[in-house]
Design an enzyme around this catalytic site. Structure first.
Site, mmCIF file in Angstrom:
data_model
loop_
_atom_site.group_PDB
_atom_site.id
_atom_site.type_symbol
_atom_site.label_atom_id
_atom_site.label_comp_id
_atom_site.label_asym_id
_atom_site.label_seq_id
_atom_site.Cartn_x
_atom_site.Cartn_y
_atom_site.Cartn_z
ATOM 1 C CG HIS A 157 7.005 -69.135 -50.608
ATOM 2 N ND1 HIS A 157 6.605 -67.846 -50.911
ATOM 3 C CD2 HIS A 157 7.188 -69.771 -51.785
ATOM 4 C CE1 HIS A 157 6.539 -67.718 -52.229
ATOM 5 N NE2 HIS A 157 6.892 -68.867 -52.780
ATOM 6 C CG HIS A 162 5.273 -75.722 -56.599
ATOM 7 N ND1 HIS A 162 4.267 -74.878 -56.182
ATOM 8 C CD2 HIS A 162 6.194 -75.701 -55.609
ATOM 9 C CE1 HIS A 162 4.573 -74.362 -55.005
ATOM 10 N NE2 HIS A 162 5.743 -74.833 -54.640
#
Ligand SMILES: [Fe+2]
Ligand SMILES: [Fe+2]
Length: 267
Positions: free
Chosen positions: A68, A180
């Site tokens: 990202h 995550h």
């Protein structure tokens, strides 16, 4: 010396829990150096200059990232100006930014090298071989620092696990980021490298990996593209403290944490 490594910081909930937790965690664990993965720190997508400054002000010494990193257009204007901000070293040649950094422990002054590398399995984009590039860079960094900490940003647990063993005895720690989801396989490998497959997200756990859960459920139900919005509830700090012998660079111990606001009240 104790090194604190922090898993993917997601949006304002992730930054807020970090702000509350870090003074307590730094004090309790006598943290000498702190590394955080910031690829989702700006609303879940990338990072801005202001947010980098905010995170550095909290006492984070080096920031790693991953797929990202280029989400916010403004990053191109500052990525080369912040030496403590890394992107995976095996991204294609010609990309801006850098994949490693050498800083110093705030208590000990000991040099600490951070290396950011991306896995390739189930990851999009052109990337060079993470194993060979990490190996070469670890050899190079060793001339500057005995303590070398590696963030391997990847989807496949097997690839991250292999990287841990591949660098065992050569890096002080190899920690995984990107999924995550925290894993509980943290341990010191036979030759002295602390390892965990994924630290997990520092962000809102009342979510699907940080995103509003209903949006993601709808997406699975309908198969239709939709907007992504960062969730808000149940923020936690996902991190690990690694005790490293500053002379040899070997890890003595790794302890994982997943701290909620409630946990911090009695911390
Ligand atoms: Fe992430
Ligand atoms: Fe990622």
């Amino acid at each position: 010396m104790n090194v604190l490594v922090i898993g993917d910081v997601v949006g304002s909930p992730g930054r807020a829990i970090m702000k509350k937790a870090l003074p307590l965690v730094f004090r309790k664990h006598e943290v000498d150096y702190c590394i955080a993965n910031v690829e989702n720190a700006a609303g879940g997508f990338g990072v801005t200059k202001d947010i980098c400054d905010e995170i550095l002000d909290l006492g984070v010494d080096c920031m790693t990232s991953g797929n990202h990193i280029w989400d916010k257009r403004e990053i191109l204007g500052f990525v080369d100006l912040i030496p403590q901000l890394l992107r995976p070293i095996n991204y294609p040649q010609g990309q801006p930014g850098r994949g490693s950094h050498v800083g110093r422990g705030k208590r000990s002054g000991v040099p600490v090298a951070t290396l950011n590398v991306s896995g390739r399995v189930f990851m999009n984009g052109a990337m060079d071989d993470p194993f060979r590039m990490a190996s070469d860079e670890v050899d190079r960094l060793r001339k500057e620092a005995a303590v070398i900490i590696v963030d391997v940003h990847g989807e496949a647990s097997s690839e991250k696990n292999a990287m841990g063993h591949f660098l065992d005895g050569r890096a002080s720690a190899v920690f995984g980021t990107h999924t995550h989801v925290p894993t509980c396989d943290h341990r010191v490998l036979p030759k002295g490298t602390a390892y965990v497959t994924d630290l997990g997200m520092t962000g809102p756990y009342d979510s699907v990996i940080g995103v509003e859960k209903d949006l993601i459920i709808q997406r699975f139900l309908t198969g239709m593209p939709g907007r992504f919005e960062t969730a808000k509830g149940d923020a936690r700090l996902a991190a690990a403290v690694i005790d490293v012998d500053p002379e040899t660079g070997r890890a003595r111990r790794i302890d994982r944490m997943l701290l909620s606001e409630d946990d911090l009240k009695s911390y």
